[in-house]
Write a protein that holds these residues in place. Structure first.
Motif, PDB file in Angstrom:
ATOM      1  N   ASP A  23       0.807  -1.162   0.047  1.00 14.56           N
ATOM      2  CA  ASP A  23      -0.084  -0.158  -0.048  1.00 14.56           C
ATOM      3  C   ASP A  23       0.960   1.269   0.107  1.00 14.56           C
ATOM      4  N   LYS A 130     -11.395   7.412  10.623  1.00 15.35           N
ATOM      5  CA  LYS A 130     -10.937   5.798  10.393  1.00 15.35           C
ATOM      6  C   LYS A 130      -9.847   5.713  11.165  1.00 15.35           C
ATOM      7  N   ASP A 182      -9.458   8.819   0.664  1.00 12.43           N
ATOM      8  CA  ASP A 182      -9.151   7.432  -0.135  1.00 12.43           C
ATOM      9  C   ASP A 182      -7.597   7.181  -0.232  1.00 12.43           C
ATOM     10  N   ASN A 185      -5.028   4.204   3.969  1.00 11.61           N
ATOM     11  CA  ASN A 185      -5.601   2.846   4.088  1.00 11.61           C
ATOM     12  C   ASN A 185      -6.188   2.529   5.708  1.00 11.61           C
ATOM     13  N   ASP A 186      -5.640   3.453   6.351  1.00 10.60           N
ATOM     14  CA  ASP A 186      -6.170   3.250   8.040  1.00 10.60           C
ATOM     15  C   ASP A 186      -6.452   4.579   8.527  1.00 10.60           C
ATOM     16  N   SER A 191      -2.771   4.332   1.406  1.00 11.19           N
ATOM     17  CA  SER A 191      -3.111   3.511   0.245  1.00 11.19           C
ATOM     18  C   SER A 191      -2.251   3.590  -1.041  1.00 11.19           C
TER      19      SER A 191
END
Length: 235
Positions: A23, A130, A182, A185-186, A191
């Motif tokens: 990622d 997130k 986006d 990723n976390d 990402s």
């Protein structure tokens, strides 16, 4: 005498350490872009702040290491900017953060890295919701917020402008994108989309510093298979 292979050194926290991961692959994009021109050396340390990085930098990058260095990135601030009460083990006050950044840049200059070859990358934005969910799921303390991160990112750019290094204002660049969430990723780490985005922000600086470089060693079709030493011994 053995010829020194040109190099790019990437120094930072987890956002650099994971630079070759599936990622967080922005370092892999750099290496691919410079294949057969430079060694790309990853010196990223997950969880580290500038207080600790300032101590280890002279141990990791010496005067001998920077021979024919084309670029050094300093990509820090994501950990320094965490909440001082919730995450005291990593937090570094803003004024100390700035001094640490200046001191690291000065150290690199003192051992022979031209300031134009030093690239300060600001910390990215954080998807607080997130990242909080990820922290709760993994039993970590949540203490990362965009307000303070923005201040630390601003200081990164200030340091670069004051000293004359290259800068990449990743925080602002990401904030201008409507889908910036986006890119993480976390909530904190990149990402694949975020890695590609960082590489695209870094690429103009990278190209400016490496555009005159040629491929190392001759093109295979130029080598005489009956007498390969004739050309290869010139390297």
């Amino acid at each position: 005498m053995e010829k020194s292979w040109p190099k790019v050194i990437l120094f930072g926290d987890s956002l650099t350490q994971y630079g070759y991961s599936h990622d967080g692959c922005w370092a892999a994009f750099v290496a691919d872009h410079l294949q057969r021109k430079c060694d790309v050396i990853n010196r990223g340390f997950s969880g580290y702040n500038t207080r600790w990085c300032k101590i280890i930098l002279p141990k990791l990058v010496t005067k001998a290491d920077v021979t024919d260095t084309k670029m050094v990135t300093i990509f820090l601030g994501a950990n320094d900017s965490v909440d001082s009460v919730l995450c005291p083990n990593q937090h570094v006050p803003l004024n100390e953060f700035k001094k640490n950044m200046i001191d690291m840049v000065q150290y690199l200059m003192d051992i022979g890295v031209n300031k134009e070859k030093i690239v300060i990358i600001s910390p990215p934005t954080c998807d607080e919701q997130k990242w909080q969910s990820d922290c709760e799921e993994k039993g970590r303390v949540f203490g990362k917020f965009n307000g303070p991160t923005k201040d630390y990112a601003k200081v990164c750019i200030e340091v670069g402008e004051e000293i004359g290094t290259q800068t990449v204002d990743l925080y602002t660049a990401m904030s201008c994108q409507k889908d910036w969430e986006d890119m993480l990723n976390d909530g904190l780490h990149f990402s694949p989309y975020g890695s590609q985005f960082l590489f695209e922000q870094l690429k103009p600086v990278l190209d400016k510093l490496t555009s005159n470089m040629k491929l190392q060693l001759p093109y295979w079709a130029d080598i005489d298979n009956e007498n390969p030493h004739k050309l290869l011994n010139k390297y």
